[in-house]
Write a protein that holds these residues in place. Structure first.
Motif, short mmCIF file in Angstrom:
data_model
loop_
_atom_site.label_atom_id
_atom_site.label_comp_id
_atom_site.label_asym_id
_atom_site.label_seq_id
_atom_site.Cartn_x
_atom_site.Cartn_y
_atom_site.Cartn_z
N SER A 160 -6.12 3.33 0.01
CA SER A 160 -7.48 2.93 -0.35
C SER A 160 -7.72 1.56 0.23
O SER A 160 -6.88 0.67 0.12
CB SER A 160 -7.64 2.90 -1.87
OG SER A 160 -8.97 2.56 -2.22
N ASN A 175 -13.09 7.42 -2.64
CA ASN A 175 -11.82 7.83 -3.20
C ASN A 175 -10.69 7.55 -2.22
O ASN A 175 -10.89 7.59 -1.00
CB ASN A 175 -11.84 9.32 -3.53
CG ASN A 175 -12.90 9.67 -4.55
OD1 ASN A 175 -13.06 8.97 -5.55
ND2 ASN A 175 -13.65 10.73 -4.30
N ASP A 224 -8.07 6.53 -8.32
CA ASP A 224 -8.84 5.29 -8.45
C ASP A 224 -7.92 4.17 -8.95
O ASP A 224 -6.79 4.42 -9.37
CB ASP A 224 -10.02 5.47 -9.40
CG ASP A 224 -9.58 5.95 -10.78
OD1 ASP A 224 -8.91 5.18 -11.49
OD2 ASP A 224 -9.90 7.11 -11.14
#
Length: 367
Positions: free
Chosen positions: A231, A240, A287
């Protein structure tokens, strides 16, 4: 090397270990980084005896102040800040500093001597460090706890894996010229079950991942059997975390996009860009709310971002926005208007390369 810097290192480590100064403490258990209190003298709750104590101690140690002289906390602070910035033993870790909280602090890293020598080797006739554009700050977290950090030093890139790769097996493990960076030992994990599962995960990470940073950004190639998620800087385009496909070269940090986003943020049209990239090994990663529950998290920060002071500008713009909205604008001694203008000018003049027309012809990670 600067003998004064060596003197500062010894003195400062002694002060941290003494537990005498409020807010001056180690940032990590392996004692490679430390926090230093950084409250502005204009704050209503500023207490000179407490908040300026470490800066005053340095002035006394250097013979610049003795009891009975006029107190100059701003000057004391400036002297220590300049000493830290000039010393090759210290490097500010801007993404870990917290300057907009009630008890603000900066975080500095103690730079190992081997790393300093490597940087000197790569210094060019212009007096700048070409190696800075190929270096990355790498931090390892097990179960949300920082267990180690290092900085890459090889222009060709690095390999992150649990063990040393077999000799002359470049097809499976990548080039021998890469710097080998090992995951910290699972022995650092206190929980027995977590320690056992992490060791089991290591057996699926043998080939590891290859990383390389240059002026364009950060590139990664997953070789290991285990899944790896990442990420990065563009939550509006990639909300995402993304899964890395095996043997595919992926650009996980784009310098040009970061600078564009930073300029938009400065103009009030964009959220602050993220200078770090997060890797999650062996587990689904949806997340950031789940980061602390993950077995292995690795965070990357490109040294070129540090060199450009981008994080400092993000923090400064954020602070100024909050001050404007509250009606109590305060110009910090660390980031005055002229300094902000200089940094903005540096960003605008920074030569960002154009997107390559053929990625295959300019493959950043050779295998």
């Amino acid at each position: 090397m600067n003998p004064g810097g060596r003197r500062l290192k010894q003195w400062l480590i002694e002060q941290i270990n003494s537990n005498t100064y409020n807010g001056l403490l180690w940032e990590d258990e392996i004692r490679t980084m430390f926090r230093i209190p950084w409250k502005h003298a204009g704050k209503q709750d500023y207490n000179q005896e407490v908040d300026a104590s470490i800066f005053k101690a340095w002035a006394i140690f250097k013979g610049k102040f003795k009891e009975g002289d006029k107190a100059e906390p701003a000057t004391w602070k400036t002297r220590l800040r300049c000493a830290l910035n000039k010393s090759p033993d210290f490097e500010e870790v801007t993404d870990r500093s917290q300057l907009d909280i009630s008890e603000p602090y900066k975080v500095y890293r103690i730079v190992p001597e081997e790393e300093q020598k490597s940087a000197v080797v790569h210094q060019d006739p212009a007096g700048t460090f070409n190696a800075a554009f190929s270096q990355m700050m790498i931090c390892f977290y097990y179960g949300g706890r920082l267990v180690g950090s290092t900085v890459t030093t090889h222009p060709e890139g690095c390999r992150i894996s649990p063990c040393q790769p077999p000799l002359a097996n470049g097809f499976l493990y990548g080039p021998d010229s890469l710097q080998n960076i090992h995951f910290p030992s699972a022995d650092l994990i206190e929980n027995e079950r977590q320690r056992h599962v992490t060791r089991k995960l290591f057996s699926h990470l043998e080939r590891g991942v290859l990383l390389r940073a240059n002026r364009e950004g950060i590139f990664i190639k997953r070789l290991c059997q285990s899944r790896v998620f990442w990420s990065g800087q563009d939550p509006q385009y990639n909300p995402n975390p993304c899964k890395l496909e095996r043997d595919a070269v992926v650009k996980i940090f784009d310098t040009a996009r970061f600078l564009q986003a930073l300029q938009l943020y400065q103009e009030g049209h964009y959220q602050p860009p993220e200078p770090t990239v997060t890797l999650c090994f062996g587990e689904e990663f949806h997340d950031f709310s789940t980061v602390k529950s993950k077995l292995i998290i690795v965070q990357l920060l490109s040294k070129q971002i540090t060199a450009l002071n981008c994080q400092q500008l993000v923090d400064a713009v954020t602070a100024r926005r909050s001050q404007y909205s509250s009606g109590t604008l305060e110009i910090s001694d660390d980031m005055a208007s002229d300094q902000m203008a200089r940094i903005c000018q540096d960003l605008c003049s920074y030569p960002v390369p154009q997107r390559a027309t053929c990625f295959r012809d300019n493959l950043p990670i050779p295998v």
